[in-house]
Design a protein around this motif. Structure first.
Motif, short mmCIF file in Angstrom:
data_model
loop_
_atom_site.label_atom_id
_atom_site.label_comp_id
_atom_site.label_asym_id
_atom_site.label_seq_id
_atom_site.Cartn_x
_atom_site.Cartn_y
_atom_site.Cartn_z
N VAL A 73 0.83 -1.21 0.00
CA VAL A 73 0.00 0.00 0.00
C VAL A 73 0.86 1.25 0.00
O VAL A 73 0.61 2.20 -0.76
CB VAL A 73 -0.95 -0.02 1.21
CG1 VAL A 73 -1.62 1.35 1.39
CG2 VAL A 73 -2.01 -1.09 1.04
N THR A 74 1.88 1.28 0.83
CA THR A 74 2.74 2.47 0.93
C THR A 74 3.51 2.69 -0.37
O THR A 74 3.55 3.82 -0.89
CB THR A 74 3.71 2.32 2.10
OG1 THR A 74 2.97 2.12 3.31
CG2 THR A 74 4.57 3.57 2.23
N ALA A 75 4.13 1.64 -0.90
CA ALA A 75 4.92 1.78 -2.12
C ALA A 75 4.04 2.20 -3.30
O ALA A 75 4.42 3.09 -4.08
CB ALA A 75 5.63 0.48 -2.43
N ALA A 76 2.87 1.58 -3.44
CA ALA A 76 1.98 1.93 -4.55
C ALA A 76 1.46 3.35 -4.42
O ALA A 76 1.40 4.09 -5.41
CB ALA A 76 0.82 0.94 -4.61
N VAL A 139 -5.15 2.46 -1.58
CA VAL A 139 -4.12 3.17 -2.35
C VAL A 139 -4.68 4.43 -3.00
O VAL A 139 -4.11 5.53 -2.87
CB VAL A 139 -3.51 2.24 -3.41
CG1 VAL A 139 -2.61 3.03 -4.36
CG2 VAL A 139 -2.72 1.12 -2.75
N LEU A 140 -5.78 4.31 -3.73
CA LEU A 140 -6.29 5.44 -4.50
C LEU A 140 -6.71 6.63 -3.64
O LEU A 140 -6.29 7.77 -3.91
CB LEU A 140 -7.45 4.98 -5.39
CG LEU A 140 -7.08 3.97 -6.49
CD1 LEU A 140 -8.30 3.63 -7.34
CD2 LEU A 140 -5.95 4.49 -7.36
N PRO A 141 -7.53 6.45 -2.59
CA PRO A 141 -7.86 7.62 -1.75
C PRO A 141 -6.64 8.20 -1.03
O PRO A 141 -6.53 9.42 -0.88
CB PRO A 141 -8.88 7.06 -0.75
CG PRO A 141 -9.41 5.83 -1.37
CD PRO A 141 -8.29 5.25 -2.16
N SER A 142 -5.73 7.33 -0.61
CA SER A 142 -4.52 7.83 0.07
C SER A 142 -3.69 8.69 -0.87
O SER A 142 -3.16 9.74 -0.48
CB SER A 142 -3.69 6.65 0.59
OG SER A 142 -4.41 5.88 1.53
#
Length: 272
Positions: A73-76, A139-142
């Motif tokens: 999640v963080t890398a993406a 991933v997308l909202p972050s």
């Protein structure tokens, strides 16, 4: 007066250091205690019999799954944020017209929108897109909420790049994509590292999106999984603290490796 000011400044710095160091010390020391030692010894006293059993207990569970989810999640999120923000910042700096100024203001407007205020629309949108209970739903909202501050920092940095360099590349026949990858990206490397570490830290510690947009245990990330550890181990505080220590190590390593670029990015982009 100068001596008094120095004394007050030193006392304030010492108090701030204690506020930061003491909780970290307690966290590490507690993770090395056994249950009996935790309930009988002084909280800040060194453990009488240090043990790594708590770490073995944590690693024997599903901790590696949660760690892998957080890394993905963080890398993406960081990759998507940097790619979009760099192109947006380059366009805003390269083309100083009404539309680029309006675009920049819209990005800055995103800084005023709190995440908690739009969590319900985000949840409904994720449901409509059939992405609920997936890592992509985080991933997308972050990435969307990381874009405003990332664009702001990159724009401030790229504005310090002399326009003559862009003009020289135009004379040589370079297009926008060539200038983006051959000039803007290398020149903005300190700023890119800065926002990558900052955004990565925010996503790594993010709790609200994983809580609302996922429900399966195999999709849990570390901040959400720590609540599961607390329930799993009951009153086994040392095991929970061991899980917290392990969850902080990856970002600590990233920060140590990128500290020079981080400092350069924090100081070089706002010189004007």
């Amino acid at each position: 007066m100068t001596a008094l000011r120095r004394t007050l400044t030193g006392g304030a710095a010492l108090a701030w250091t204690a506020l930061v160091v003491v909780p970290v010390y307690w966290l590490v020391v507690t993770s090395l205690r056994g249950r009996t030692d935790f309930t009988t010894a002084s909280p800040l006293a060194p453990p009488t019999s240090p043990t790594f059993d708590n770490y073995r207990t944590v690693l024997a569970g599903d901790f590696t799954t949660y760690l892998l989810n957080s890394v993905i999640v963080t890398a993406a999120t960081v990759a998507v944020t940097l790619a979009v923000a760099l192109m947006a910042a380059f366009s805003i700096v390269r083309y100083t017209n009404r539309w680029s100024r309006l675009t920049f203001r819209l990005y800055l407007l995103g800084l005023a929108i709190p995440l908690q205020a739009v969590i319900i629309p985000v949840y409904l949108l994720i449901i409509r897109m059939n992405m609920y209970d997936s890592l992509l739903a985080i991933v997308l909202p972050s990435a969307a909420f990381a874009l405003p501050v990332t664009v702001m920092i990159l724009v401030s940095f790229l504005r310090d790049v002399p326009r003559s360099l862009f003009e020289a590349m135009v004379v040589d026949g370079a297009g926008d994509w060539r200038m983006l990858f051959s000039l803007a990206a290398p020149m903005a490397r300190p700023a890119l590292v800065t926002v990558a570490v900052y955004d990565g830290l925010q996503v790594w510690n993010g709790f609200l999106f994983p809580l609302i947009l996922t429900q399966s245990g195999d999709k849990a990330v570390l901040p959400l999984a720590l609540t599961l550890f607390r329930g799993q181990f009951g009153i086994d505080v040392p095991a929970t603290m061991a899980a917290v220590v392990l969850s902080t190590l990856p970002m600590l390593v990233v920060f140590v490796l990128a500290r020079r670029q981080l400092v350069a990015g924090l100081t070089a982009g706002f010189s004007k």
